[in-house]
Design an enzyme around this catalytic site. Structure first.
Site: not given
Ligand SMILES: *[C@@H]1O[C@H](CO)[C@@H](O)[C@H](O)[C@H]1NC(C)=O
Length: 402
Positions: A88, A291
């Site tokens: 992440d 992201d």
């Protein structure tokens, strides 16, 4: 430089290998699973309730459109305990489910549901008593989302990127979260935790993230990593991409077209000058973030509406998503970053998750002040390799080679 060159000397490989290619798997999206089994509308209501009951929180809330699909293996401790975690770039903490997960009593949600236990049983959990290198820390730890939290306590141990038996980047003395309560959004996912790849400034308790620690310890050739995602669309449980720690990924990505300086070394946040599609153009400019942990692209409501109109997508209100014709020709969505344009092709913004209709992979982000107005999630990263340059606090974009 390839780690495989030193595979023969397996014992020495970590000493000589300063670039690590680590595979990612694409897993089924929890959101589309819930849409398919009919539980998604109820979950959206639950989320609204939680959002209201958590209004007063003071800590920096994280994005919780956390419909993650790219996961990889890590190990903790000695001997190694292996976990599957979300890779992440939108957060900065390493955490995994702890052996005690679910055993700690927590307050119930306002609708009476006990959220603390729900997410734990399906996880592989970390057992610190089985690791000879574990050091207790004693501090409590939590990550606050808009709709709840993941929390537990901190510990210290060796963390290795990559699974047991592969070429691993091992970082000693990493502080990580041992979760005793897991936010329900992670409940049915195939992952046991999260490996945050953003900066220290947004980490809970400002704990140095493992990758930053690896760089500080001189374990990598260069203080960068490259993310390449495959173009194969919604095929799940297959090779989904590669993260290359310590170098540009020259196997899967071409030369860097341009670097954009980060606006702040928090998230992977930078300036985007404009967007256009069909007859719509906006050069308003926004703060955006790259992201890997968000499966769609988040943008301000007015922009999403305009783009949806241009590509012929219609809103499906009970699923809070857009449906779109799977095959008809559609215009590219063009992002202007610096002086370059990057074309997001229909093959990357139209997704088919087996819901009976194709989706337009954008969602409305209600940018709350400090938070970037856009999240450039996986459709964007499938379109262009992202080169995350920690050392020079910039992000580069390169054309994928396949
Ligand atoms: C993670 O480890 C499991 C079990 O060893 C393996 O089946 C899977 O392919 C690995 N995933 C990745 C992305 O390497």
């Amino acid at each position: 430089m390839y780690c495989s060159l030193v595979f023969l000397a397996a014992v020495l490989s970590t000493a000589y290998c300063a670039v690590y290619n680590i595979e990612m798997t694409r897993t089924p999206s929890q959101r589309s699973k819930m849409i398919r089994d009919g539980t998604w509308p109820a979950y959206l209501k639950y989320k609204e309730l939680m959002r209201m009951s958590n209004k007063a929180t003071s800590s920096q809330p994280m994005n919780d459109y956390v419909d993650v699909v790219y996961i990889g293996n890590i190990t903790l401790g000695n001997p190694q305990q292996q976990f599957t975690v979300v890779l992440d770039t939108g957060s900065s903490n390493l955490w995994v489910a702890d052996k005690t997960c679910g055993s700690v009593k927590r307050a119930k949600a306002s609708n009476g549901e006990d959220i603390s236990k729900a997410a734990c049983p399906k996880k592989t959990t970390f057992d610190s008593s089985k690791s000879t290198t574990y050091v207790a820390d004693g501090r409590k730890w939590s990550i606050q989302y808009e709709t709840g939290s993941t929390k537990g306590f901190l510990g210290q141990d060796t963390a290795c990127f990559g699974g047991t038996g592969t070429s691993q980047l091992c970082v000693p003395k990493v502080i990580f979260g041992q979760a005793t309560t897991i936010h329900p959004i992670y409940g049915n996912n195939a992952n046991d935790g999260m490996l945050g790849l953003a900066f220290t400034s947004i980490a809970a308790d400002h704990i140095t993230p493992p990758l930053i620690q690896a760089i500080n310890m001189g374990l990598l050739d260069q203080p960068i990593f490259t993310v390449w995602l495959t173009h194969r669309g919604p095929v799940n449980n297959v090779r989904g991409g590669m993260i290359t720690y310590g170098a540009l990924d020259t196997t899967n990505c071409g030369n860097v077209i341009a670097y954009q300086p980060l606006s702040s070394a928090t998230w992977w946040q930078f300036r985007m000058n404009g967007v256009s599609c069909g007859s719509y153009t906006s050069s308003q400019g926004w703060e955006v973030m790259s992201d890997t942990g968000t499966s769609y692209i988040g943008a301000p409501a007015s922009v999403v509406q305009q783009l949806a109109r241009q590509v012929g997508a219609t809103y499906v209100s009970n699923y809070q998503t857009y449906s779109i014709d799977c095959n008809s020709p559609k215009p590219d969505i063009v992002f202007t970053i610096g002086t370059n344009s990057y074309n997001l092709k229909p093959e990357n913004y139209v997704v088919n998750e087996g819901l009976g209709f194709c989706e337009f992979s954008f969602f409305t982000l209600n940018g709350a002040g400090f938070f970037p107005a856009w999240i450039l999630g996986d459709p964007f990263i499938r379109q262009v390799c992202n080169v995350y340059d920690i050392g020079q606090q910039r992000i580069g974009f390169a054309a994928p080679l396949h």
